[in-house]
Design a protein around this motif. Structure first.
Motif, PDB file in Angstrom:
ATOM      1  N   GLN A 479       0.840  -1.184   0.000  1.00  0.00           N
ATOM      2  CA  GLN A 479       0.000   0.000   0.000  1.00  0.00           C
ATOM      3  C   GLN A 479       0.885   1.249   0.000  1.00  0.00           C
ATOM      4  N   LEU A 480       0.542   2.170  -0.876  1.00  0.00           N
ATOM      5  CA  LEU A 480       1.279   3.416  -0.989  1.00  0.00           C
ATOM      6  C   LEU A 480       0.416   4.577  -0.507  1.00  0.00           C
ATOM      7  N   ARG A 499      -5.662   6.711  -6.346  1.00  0.00           N
ATOM      8  CA  ARG A 499      -6.432   7.957  -6.450  1.00  0.00           C
ATOM      9  C   ARG A 499      -5.699   9.051  -5.683  1.00  0.00           C
ATOM     10  N   ILE A 500      -6.012  10.274  -6.048  1.00  0.00           N
ATOM     11  CA  ILE A 500      -5.498  11.434  -5.337  1.00  0.00           C
ATOM     12  C   ILE A 500      -6.688  12.195  -4.767  1.00  0.00           C
ATOM     13  N   GLU A 501      -6.686  12.357  -3.457  1.00  0.00           N
ATOM     14  CA  GLU A 501      -7.736  13.117  -2.773  1.00  0.00           C
ATOM     15  C   GLU A 501      -7.064  14.211  -1.972  1.00  0.00           C
ATOM     16  N   THR A 506      -2.981   7.736  -2.780  1.00  0.00           N
ATOM     17  CA  THR A 506      -2.993   6.381  -2.240  1.00  0.00           C
ATOM     18  C   THR A 506      -3.147   5.401  -3.394  1.00  0.00           C
ATOM     19  N   SER A 507      -2.492   4.269  -3.271  1.00  0.00           N
ATOM     20  CA  SER A 507      -2.569   3.275  -4.333  1.00  0.00           C
ATOM     21  C   SER A 507      -2.076   1.946  -3.791  1.00  0.00           C
ATOM     22  N   GLY A 511       3.301  -6.848  -6.733  1.00  0.00           N
ATOM     23  CA  GLY A 511       4.696  -7.199  -6.543  1.00  0.00           C
ATOM     24  C   GLY A 511       5.591  -6.686  -7.662  1.00  0.00           C
ATOM     25  N   TYR A 512       6.624  -5.928  -7.303  1.00  0.00           N
ATOM     26  CA  TYR A 512       7.621  -5.367  -8.221  1.00  0.00           C
ATOM     27  C   TYR A 512       7.016  -4.428  -9.268  1.00  0.00           C
ATOM     28  N   GLU A 513       5.826  -3.917  -8.981  1.00  0.00           N
ATOM     29  CA  GLU A 513       5.184  -3.019  -9.952  1.00  0.00           C
ATOM     30  C   GLU A 513       5.791  -1.619  -9.901  1.00  0.00           C
ATOM     31  N   THR A 514       5.768  -0.967 -11.030  1.00  0.00           N
ATOM     32  CA  THR A 514       6.071   0.458 -11.127  1.00  0.00           C
ATOM     33  C   THR A 514       4.800   1.198 -11.520  1.00  0.00           C
ATOM     34  N   GLN A 515       4.540   2.328 -10.849  1.00  0.00           N
ATOM     35  CA  GLN A 515       3.489   3.238 -11.275  1.00  0.00           C
ATOM     36  C   GLN A 515       4.109   4.617 -11.514  1.00  0.00           C
TER      37      GLN A 515
END
Length: 521
Positions: A479-480, A499-501, A506-507, A511-515
């Motif tokens: 969790q970010l 999402r951005i609130e 928060t996102s 595993g090992y994902e890049t956003q």
């Protein structure tokens, strides 16, 4: 060195922070090619100049913009360091005219080419060595560093080595060139200048776009004999080259791999150095270490200078081997290589996960063969014996017998091109993402804290746009949550479920994902 054994407006940026310059932003991604292993055009099993020219379509399909070659000059060694003649191209690569054809074609395509040079050392076969050895009256006596007046004790090179065994059993004596000799300085000016404009017509379409200076030092090999080289050798040389073509780029490999290279950027006249501390941190797969070294590297890099960011080169084991062929980790490496900042450099075969471990001390002691495992033939085909495979090391003993190049193992361009989730397509997609969003090219790096122990976040900012990059160093979902100054934004890479609130993003990262998020300004 180790040939044989062993954002716009701030640091890390490409151009000044000026909105009017945004349209001029051009991506530069280096493809570091070990040309002997790349593509064999004539069936002699040596990769060559024509083979590289034949594969320019491939490089542009991948998206790279620039080519860095290992040395081309004549040498008894397969890697072409430790020269026997700086003025001649190794005939196994082709002719000088074939090289000029390659350069012109690279430029026709809007690409660049850089030449690797190491003129500090020569073998016993070089004219300077042969003529001056035991002959103090030789006109070349001042070209070579001797330890005795009789000139029968040529000075050792790095690590106090006097000779080196080649992978084919050939042993050659090696010695140090006297870089403080005025004649040597003039020779280097002429040699380097020639490759900037070979036909001397003032048109640089046939000239290289710059040089990589291998094993560059201010006090060569710390022997206290060739000192103040930055001021007395390198700066005058580089100044003379830039007086010919001001657009060239000079990149230096700092000899101390623990160095950030800042003294080179400040005192040696070079434009770029190599981000060794970042490379080492990425291999640790410790996100806090990566963040710490990235923060220091980019913060200390002077404005107008840059760092070459890489995870592989010709002197270290392959990244896929270091990551135990964990594709998730390999993709994290791709992200950091391409999105962190600086000038990205990919080592040939990195994009398909080629393998290669260190053989130091396993076979034959000190020999130039110990690094063959990470200089193997590029894997073009599903079938390891396909056309153009550059098996120059065939029959070389344990290095051939333990080759990692195999058929049908998933590590080839042919196998990965059609797989949308392959490592090759990850590199291609990330490179395309840079081209679509200039902030990922020219934006300066900014550290950004978050609440996760495993997610690394940072910003790229160019005064017009801001991008947030989040990388999960864990194999499990994380969790970010991160605070922003921006109000809103959208994902341009990754699953897009966050999402951005207000000022909070928060996102969830798999595993090992890049956003990658493009933030509102």
């Amino acid at each position: 060195m180790r040939k044989f054994f062993l954002g716009a407006c701030m640091a890390g940026s490409l151009i000044a922070c000026n909105p009017a310059q945004e349209a001029a932003v051009k991506d530069e991604i280096i493809y570091h090619v070990f040309q002997r292993s790349f593509y064999d055009s004539n069936g002699d099993q040596h990769g060559d100049l024509n083979g590289l020219r034949m594969k320019l379509d491939y490089l542009q399909e991948l998206g790279v913009t620039s080519i860095l070659m290992t040395p081309l000059y004549e040498s008894f060694y397969y890697h072409n360091y430790y020269s026997s003649d700086f003025s001649a191209i190794d005939s196994t690569y082709g002719t000088e005219e074939e090289f000029l054809q390659l350069v012109r074609e690279i430029h026709r395509r809007g690409m660049k080419i850089y030449m690797d040079m190491e003129t500090q050392y020569v073998t016993e076969d070089h004219t300077w060595y042969k003529d001056s050895y035991g002959n103090p009256s030789s006109s070349y006596s001042e070209y070579i560093l001797y330890d005795d007046a009789e000139q029968r004790k040529p000075s050792s090179i790095v690590f106090d080595i006097h000779d080196l065994k080649g992978y084919d059993g050939t042993v050659r004596k090696i010695t140090t060139v006297n870089l403080l000799s005025e004649k040597v300085k003039q020779y280097n000016r002429s040699l380097f200048s020639y490759w900037l404009d070979p036909n001397q017509d003032g048109n640089f379409d046939d000239g290289v776009d710059g040089f990589r200076l291998d094993h560059m030092m201010d006090d060569l090999d710390n022997k206290r004999r060739l000192t103040n080289l930055f001021k007395d050798f390198w700066v005058p040389l580089i100044d003379s080259l830039k007086s010919i073509n001001p657009a060239i780029t000079i990149m230096a490999e700092q000899a101390d791999w623990g160095s950030y290279g800042i003294d080179y950027l400040e005192n040696a006249g070079v434009d770029w150095v190599f981000g060794f501390r970042i490379q080492q941190a990425i291999r640790s797969f410790d996100k806090d270490r990566v963040a710490a070294y990235a923060d220091t590297t980019f913060a200390r890099t002077p404005q107008g200078k840059n760092q070459v960011i890489f995870i592989e080169n010709h002197d270290i084991p392959r990244f896929a081997t270091a990551m135990a062929q964990d594709e998730g980790k390999e993709k994290v490496g791709a992200t950091l290589n391409l999105l962190l900042g600086g000038i990205p450099s990919l080592y040939y075969g990195q994009e398909i996960g080629m393998l290669g471990d260190s053989y130091f001390g396993k076979y034959g002691g000190i020999t130039d063969a110990n690094e063959i495992p990470y200089r193997e033939a590029f894997e073009w085909h599903r079938d390891k014996d396909g056309e153009g495979m550059a098996y120059w090391y065939r029959g070389s003993g344990p290095w051939w017998d333990t080759s990692t190049v195999k058929s049908n193992d998933g590590i080839s361009y042919e196998e990965q091109k059609a797989d949308a989730n392959s490592l090759w397509n990850t590199y291609r997609t990330l490179i395309a993402l840079r081209k679509q969003h200039p902030v990922l090219i020219s934006g300066h790096y900014e550290p950004l804290e978050n609440t996760s122990n495993d997610i690394f976040t940072f910003l790229r900012t160019d005064g017009q746009q801001q991008a947030l990059v989040a990388v999960n160093f864990s194999a499990t979902p994380e969790q970010l949550s991160v605070s922003l100054t921006a109000k809103g934004g959208r994902t341009i890479y990754g699953n897009g479920e966050g999402r951005i609130e207000g000022s909070q993003l928060t996102s969830t990262l798999t595993g090992y994902e890049t956003q990658v998020w493009l933030l509102n300004q």
